[in-house]
Design a protein around this motif. Structure first.
Motif, PDB file in Angstrom:
ATOM      1  N   ILE A   1       0.825  -1.198   0.000  1.00  0.00           N
ATOM      2  CA  ILE A   1       0.000   0.000   0.000  1.00  0.00           C
ATOM      3  C   ILE A   1       0.868   1.261   0.000  1.00  0.00           C
ATOM      4  CG2 ILE A   1      -0.242   0.199   2.510  1.00  0.00           C
ATOM      5  CD1 ILE A   1      -3.247   0.842   1.913  1.00  0.00           C
ATOM      6  N   THR A   2       2.100   1.141   0.493  1.00  0.00           N
ATOM      7  CA  THR A   2       2.995   2.301   0.543  1.00  0.00           C
ATOM      8  C   THR A   2       3.741   2.529  -0.763  1.00  0.00           C
ATOM      9  OG1 THR A   2       4.752   0.908   1.438  1.00  0.00           O
ATOM     10  CG2 THR A   2       3.348   2.091   3.017  1.00  0.00           C
ATOM     11  N   ASP A   3       3.630   1.611  -1.716  1.00  0.00           N
ATOM     12  CA  ASP A   3       4.307   1.776  -3.002  1.00  0.00           C
ATOM     13  C   ASP A   3       3.526   2.758  -3.855  1.00  0.00           C
ATOM     14  OD1 ASP A   3       6.099  -0.079  -2.148  1.00  0.00           O
ATOM     15  OD2 ASP A   3       5.189  -1.750  -3.223  1.00  0.00           O
ATOM     16  N   ALA A   4       4.179   3.845  -4.204  1.00  0.00           N
ATOM     17  CA  ALA A   4       3.520   4.904  -4.981  1.00  0.00           C
ATOM     18  C   ALA A   4       3.868   4.769  -6.458  1.00  0.00           C
ATOM     19  CB  ALA A   4       3.957   6.269  -4.463  1.00  0.00           C
ATOM     20  N   ASP A   5       2.873   4.802  -7.309  1.00  0.00           N
ATOM     21  CA  ASP A   5       3.054   4.764  -8.765  1.00  0.00           C
ATOM     22  C   ASP A   5       3.859   3.546  -9.223  1.00  0.00           C
ATOM     23  OD1 ASP A   5       1.705   7.214  -8.938  1.00  0.00           O
ATOM     24  OD2 ASP A   5       3.557   8.326  -8.601  1.00  0.00           O
ATOM     25  N   GLY A   6       3.679   2.405  -8.539  1.00  0.00           N
ATOM     26  CA  GLY A   6       4.384   1.196  -8.925  1.00  0.00           C
ATOM     27  C   GLY A   6       5.850   1.174  -8.527  1.00  0.00           C
ATOM     28  N   MET A   7       6.287   2.161  -7.781  1.00  0.00           N
ATOM     29  CA  MET A   7       7.680   2.235  -7.346  1.00  0.00           C
ATOM     30  C   MET A   7       7.745   1.947  -5.841  1.00  0.00           C
ATOM     31  SD  MET A   7       9.323   2.949 -10.089  1.00  0.00           S
ATOM     32  CE  MET A   7      10.870   3.744  -9.809  1.00  0.00           C
ATOM     33  N   ARG A   8       8.768   1.224  -5.417  1.00  0.00           N
ATOM     34  CA  ARG A   8       8.945   0.903  -4.004  1.00  0.00           C
ATOM     35  C   ARG A   8       9.939   1.877  -3.387  1.00  0.00           C
ATOM     36  NH1 ARG A   8       8.873  -4.973  -2.814  1.00  0.00           N
ATOM     37  NH2 ARG A   8       6.707  -4.381  -2.970  1.00  0.00           N
TER      38      ARG A   8
END
Length: 179
Positions: free
Chosen positions: A34-41
């Protein structure tokens, strides 16, 4: 400090502590959080190391992550469950698993250089490349491997084997005499 759209409060931390954050693509097959923004970790680590520049610290962190990836692959290869009862037998099992992991890593490095299979996990390698149907023919003191043309990954296996043959030919070629 701003991480992932929220502020990180560093008050109360010991003097000299710093947080280094990096945004990267997750490895293939990773479940997004859930914390991954725009498919980026977004990964972060805290350190109080005073030696080295930022690039050195990040390199050390990535090497540790690479070691953890190798451990995960070893567990997928057979290290997670020791199948035998005796300690000596399980020690041999661990040596075989380590050898399989090394062979797989070198195969991916040398044979699969131009394909996405270079970064595949052991399970995907097993289901796609290692199960390619083939027959082994012996003739005139040679062994010839015939891969099934209908298999979707046969070309990847064939290209990888050719790269290994080419690498072996270069490594075993006699050196030219100094002239």
């Amino acid at each position: 400090m701003l991480i992932g759209g929220s502020r990180l409060n560093l008050t109360g931390w010991p003097a000299g502590m710093r947080v280094i954050a990096r945004k990267e693509r997750p490895h293939p097959g990773a479940q997004l959080r859930i914390t991954d923004a725009d498919g980026m970790r977004v990964t972060a680590f805290a350190t109080n190391t005073t030696r080295g520049q930022l690039a050195d610290l990040e390199l050390r962190h990535r090497r540790r992550a690479r070691a953890e990836d190798r451990i995960r692959c070893a567990k997928d290869t057979g290290l997670a469950k020791l199948p035998l009862h005796d300690t000596a037998q399980n020690r041999i099992w661990c040596a075989i698993v380590a050898l399989a992991c090394e062979l797989t890593a070198w195969m991916q490095l040398l044979a699969l250089t131009e394909h996405a299979a270079r970064r595949w996990e052991p399970e995907r390698l097993r289901t796609r490349l290692f199960t390619t149907p083939a027959t082994l023919a012996r003739t005139g003191r040679r062994r010839i491997l015939h891969l099934a043309d209908h298999h979707p990954w046969a070309t990847v296996v064939r290209d990888g084997l050719q790269r290994l043959r080419d690498t072996t030919a270069v490594l075993t070629a006699p050196a030219a005499a100094p002239g």
